[in-house]
Design a protein around this motif. Structure first.
Motif, PDB file in Angstrom:
ATOM      1  N   ASP A 207      -9.316   2.251  -0.706  1.00  0.00           N
ATOM      2  CA  ASP A 207      -8.267   2.971   0.049  1.00  0.00           C
ATOM      3  C   ASP A 207      -8.950   3.137   1.560  1.00  0.00           C
ATOM      4  O   ASP A 207      -8.298   4.091   2.267  1.00  0.00           O
ATOM      5  CB  ASP A 207      -8.289   4.290  -0.547  1.00  0.00           C
ATOM      6  CG  ASP A 207      -9.488   5.188  -0.780  1.00  0.00           C
ATOM      7  OD1 ASP A 207     -10.521   4.599  -0.310  1.00  0.00           O
ATOM      8  OD2 ASP A 207      -9.391   6.040  -1.647  1.00  0.00           O
TER       9      ASP A 207
ATOM     10  N   THR B 276     -11.589   5.238  -8.043  1.00  0.00           N
ATOM     11  CA  THR B 276     -10.448   5.123  -7.476  1.00  0.00           C
ATOM     12  C   THR B 276      -9.132   4.268  -8.139  1.00  0.00           C
ATOM     13  O   THR B 276      -7.834   4.750  -8.224  1.00  0.00           O
ATOM     14  CB  THR B 276     -10.327   5.035  -6.150  1.00  0.00           C
ATOM     15  OG1 THR B 276     -11.382   5.913  -5.342  1.00  0.00           O
ATOM     16  CG2 THR B 276      -9.055   4.951  -5.254  1.00  0.00           C
ATOM     17  N   SER B 277      -9.629   2.987  -8.461  1.00  0.00           N
ATOM     18  CA  SER B 277      -8.654   2.010  -8.822  1.00  0.00           C
ATOM     19  C   SER B 277      -8.068   2.526 -10.216  1.00  0.00           C
ATOM     20  O   SER B 277      -7.125   2.432 -10.702  1.00  0.00           O
ATOM     21  CB  SER B 277      -9.507   0.732  -8.784  1.00  0.00           C
ATOM     22  OG  SER B 277      -9.562   0.142  -7.632  1.00  0.00           O
TER      23      SER B 277
ATOM     24  N   ASP C 287      -7.880   5.520 -11.423  1.00  0.00           N
ATOM     25  CA  ASP C 287      -6.734   6.429 -11.179  1.00  0.00           C
ATOM     26  C   ASP C 287      -5.691   5.934 -10.856  1.00  0.00           C
ATOM     27  O   ASP C 287      -4.408   6.398 -11.395  1.00  0.00           O
ATOM     28  CB  ASP C 287      -7.201   7.542 -10.429  1.00  0.00           C
ATOM     29  CG  ASP C 287      -8.528   8.385 -10.761  1.00  0.00           C
ATOM     30  OD1 ASP C 287      -8.777   8.219 -12.158  1.00  0.00           O
ATOM     31  OD2 ASP C 287      -9.321   8.973  -9.937  1.00  0.00           O
ATOM     32  N   LYS C 288      -5.525   5.121  -9.821  1.00  0.00           N
ATOM     33  CA  LYS C 288      -4.388   4.360  -9.657  1.00  0.00           C
ATOM     34  C   LYS C 288      -3.589   3.828 -10.606  1.00  0.00           C
ATOM     35  O   LYS C 288      -2.327   3.680 -10.831  1.00  0.00           O
ATOM     36  CB  LYS C 288      -4.572   3.385  -8.486  1.00  0.00           C
ATOM     37  CG  LYS C 288      -4.948   3.884  -6.998  1.00  0.00           C
ATOM     38  CD  LYS C 288      -5.271   3.003  -5.912  1.00  0.00           C
ATOM     39  CE  LYS C 288      -5.658   3.641  -4.580  1.00  0.00           C
ATOM     40  NZ  LYS C 288      -5.733   2.655  -3.519  1.00  0.00           N
TER      41      LYS C 288
ATOM     42  N   ALA D 191      -8.464  -0.713 -14.680  1.00  0.00           N
ATOM     43  CA  ALA D 191      -8.531  -1.528 -13.449  1.00  0.00           C
ATOM     44  C   ALA D 191      -9.652  -2.685 -13.621  1.00  0.00           C
ATOM     45  O   ALA D 191     -10.709  -2.581 -13.603  1.00  0.00           O
ATOM     46  CB  ALA D 191      -8.539  -0.706 -11.952  1.00  0.00           C
TER      47      ALA D 191
ATOM     48  N   GLN E 253      -4.375  -5.230 -13.682  1.00  0.00           N
ATOM     49  CA  GLN E 253      -4.286  -3.545 -13.983  1.00  0.00           C
ATOM     50  C   GLN E 253      -3.648  -3.898 -15.390  1.00  0.00           C
ATOM     51  O   GLN E 253      -2.859  -4.827 -15.477  1.00  0.00           O
ATOM     52  CB  GLN E 253      -3.736  -2.728 -13.156  1.00  0.00           C
ATOM     53  CG  GLN E 253      -2.197  -3.130 -13.004  1.00  0.00           C
ATOM     54  CD  GLN E 253      -1.493  -2.333 -11.796  1.00  0.00           C
ATOM     55  OE1 GLN E 253      -1.698  -1.402 -11.816  1.00  0.00           O
ATOM     56  NE2 GLN E 253      -0.766  -3.214 -10.850  1.00  0.00           N
TER      57      GLN E 253
ATOM     58  N   LYS F  59      -3.715   4.399 -13.699  1.00  0.00           N
ATOM     59  CA  LYS F  59      -3.085   5.512 -14.561  1.00  0.00           C
ATOM     60  C   LYS F  59      -1.671   5.945 -14.024  1.00  0.00           C
ATOM     61  O   LYS F  59      -0.670   5.999 -14.693  1.00  0.00           O
ATOM     62  CB  LYS F  59      -3.973   6.687 -14.670  1.00  0.00           C
ATOM     63  CG  LYS F  59      -3.273   7.878 -15.647  1.00  0.00           C
ATOM     64  CD  LYS F  59      -4.240   8.821 -15.817  1.00  0.00           C
ATOM     65  CE  LYS F  59      -3.752  10.253 -16.686  1.00  0.00           C
ATOM     66  NZ  LYS F  59      -4.674  11.138 -16.665  1.00  0.00           N
ATOM     67  N   ASP F  60      -1.637   6.196 -12.541  1.00  0.00           N
ATOM     68  CA  ASP F  60      -0.473   6.626 -11.997  1.00  0.00           C
ATOM     69  C   ASP F  60       0.534   5.421 -12.015  1.00  0.00           C
ATOM     70  O   ASP F  60       1.786   5.785 -12.282  1.00  0.00           O
ATOM     71  CB  ASP F  60      -0.829   6.797 -10.591  1.00  0.00           C
ATOM     72  CG  ASP F  60      -1.590   8.140 -10.392  1.00  0.00           C
ATOM     73  OD1 ASP F  60      -1.629   8.917 -11.192  1.00  0.00           O
ATOM     74  OD2 ASP F  60      -2.417   8.414  -9.173  1.00  0.00           O
ATOM     75  N   HIS F  61       0.215   4.116 -11.888  1.00  0.00           N
ATOM     76  CA  HIS F  61       0.975   3.182 -11.906  1.00  0.00           C
ATOM     77  C   HIS F  61       1.705   2.945 -13.130  1.00  0.00           C
ATOM     78  O   HIS F  61       2.890   2.691 -13.519  1.00  0.00           O
ATOM     79  CB  HIS F  61       0.575   1.655 -11.691  1.00  0.00           C
ATOM     80  CG  HIS F  61      -0.085   1.598 -10.374  1.00  0.00           C
ATOM     81  ND1 HIS F  61      -1.070   0.542  -9.939  1.00  0.00           N
ATOM     82  CD2 HIS F  61       0.167   2.385  -9.175  1.00  0.00           C
ATOM     83  CE1 HIS F  61      -1.189   0.767  -8.739  1.00  0.00           C
ATOM     84  NE2 HIS F  61      -0.448   1.890  -8.261  1.00  0.00           N
TER      85      HIS F  61
ATOM     86  N   LEU G 223      -3.285  -6.646  -9.911  1.00  0.00           N
ATOM     87  CA  LEU G 223      -3.490  -5.343  -8.962  1.00  0.00           C
ATOM     88  C   LEU G 223      -3.879  -5.682  -7.802  1.00  0.00           C
ATOM     89  O   LEU G 223      -4.885  -6.429  -7.547  1.00  0.00           O
ATOM     90  CB  LEU G 223      -4.778  -4.572  -9.654  1.00  0.00           C
ATOM     91  CG  LEU G 223      -5.139  -3.307  -8.967  1.00  0.00           C
ATOM     92  CD1 LEU G 223      -4.067  -2.183  -8.827  1.00  0.00           C
ATOM     93  CD2 LEU G 223      -6.587  -2.650  -9.476  1.00  0.00           C
TER      94      LEU G 223
ATOM     95  N   ALA H  36      -4.674  -2.248  -3.240  1.00  0.00           N
ATOM     96  CA  ALA H  36      -4.605  -1.054  -4.081  1.00  0.00           C
ATOM     97  C   ALA H  36      -5.933  -0.755  -4.437  1.00  0.00           C
ATOM     98  O   ALA H  36      -6.112   0.383  -4.927  1.00  0.00           O
ATOM     99  CB  ALA H  36      -3.753  -1.306  -4.969  1.00  0.00           C
TER     100      ALA H  36
END
Length: 224
Positions: free
Chosen positions: A81, A90-91, A93-94, A149, A16, A96-98, A74, A78
């Motif tokens: 899901d 999904t990855s 977006d994850k 990702a 990531q 970005k959150d991380h 990554l 993760a």
């Protein structure tokens, strides 16, 4: 058989990454040392590369004062899901959150002046329109940055695990007529995922097809 052995034994991991463009130079963020590339920091982004050398090469209306790139592994856990979702989205977006959590909670140890009592100082970020006064506020300003990702098979990072290097195929392997391979994942003399290995591999592939450049001119190459 050699190709199958390489695929079976040379392992990879997803990664990531994110990159940010800032309107203040590093010394104003609390980093007073020269440009640096460091690893071994904290998860989810343990590696930081100061990329200020790119500033004059990018086409901005208003040049950024600093560019920073962060990356790390990554975990496969993760990526999926367990639900019927688009894995890439999904990855993405994850990551970005991380990145947002990392900037808010961890970056203060590297750039103490880039944070305040509320976390990361989001107005420091330039947006995609090359403007330092974007209407986006707070964490929404991260939307103008880059994050990714790397989960597709061709994007994953190739590991140099003990006992696995002998399974890598060399660009000089001519098992197939008029075909060779190139990349930092090949047996090129520098078995690590980096630009130096990619360049060495590319030059070896060129030699395999055209005998140019001579092997002795390929810096770092030291095996037949």
């Amino acid at each position: 058989a050699a190709w199958r052995e390489m695929v079976d034994n040379v392992k990879t991991v997803a990664t990531q990454a994110f990159q940010i463009w800032l309107n203040q130079p590093m010394d104003k963020l609390g980093w007073s040392l020269p440009p640096i590339n460091i690893s071994g920091f904290v998860e989810p982004f343990d590696t930081w590369a100061d990329m200020r050398q790119l500033i004059p090469l990018e086409a901005w209306k208003t040049d950024p004062k600093a560019i920073a790139y962060f990356c790390s592994v990554l975990p496969d856990s993760a990526i999926d899901d367990g639900k019927d979702n688009d894995v890439q989205t999904t990855s993405h977006d994850k990551v970005k959150d991380h990145a947002i959590r990392f900037l808010d909670n961890d970056l203060k140890h590297l750039w103490p002046d880039a944070v305040d009592s509320n976390g990361f100082r989001w107005p420091l970020l330039l947006d995609g329109a090359s403007s330092s006064d974007s209407k986006a506020k707070g964490q929404a300003r991260f939307g103008g940055q880059f994050w990714k990702a790397n989960i597709n098979p061709t994007d994953r990072y190739v590991l140099s695990l003990p006992g696995s290097l002998r399974f890598r195929i060399s660009p000089l392997d001519m098992t197939y007529d008029n075909l060779t391979i190139a990349g930092d994942w090949t047996d090129c003399g520098h078995q690590a995922g980096c630009v130096e290995a990619a360049v060495m591999s590319g030059r070896l592939a060129a030699h395999a097809l055209s005998q140019q450049p001579p092997l002795e001119e390929i810096v770092g190459y030291d095996h037949p």
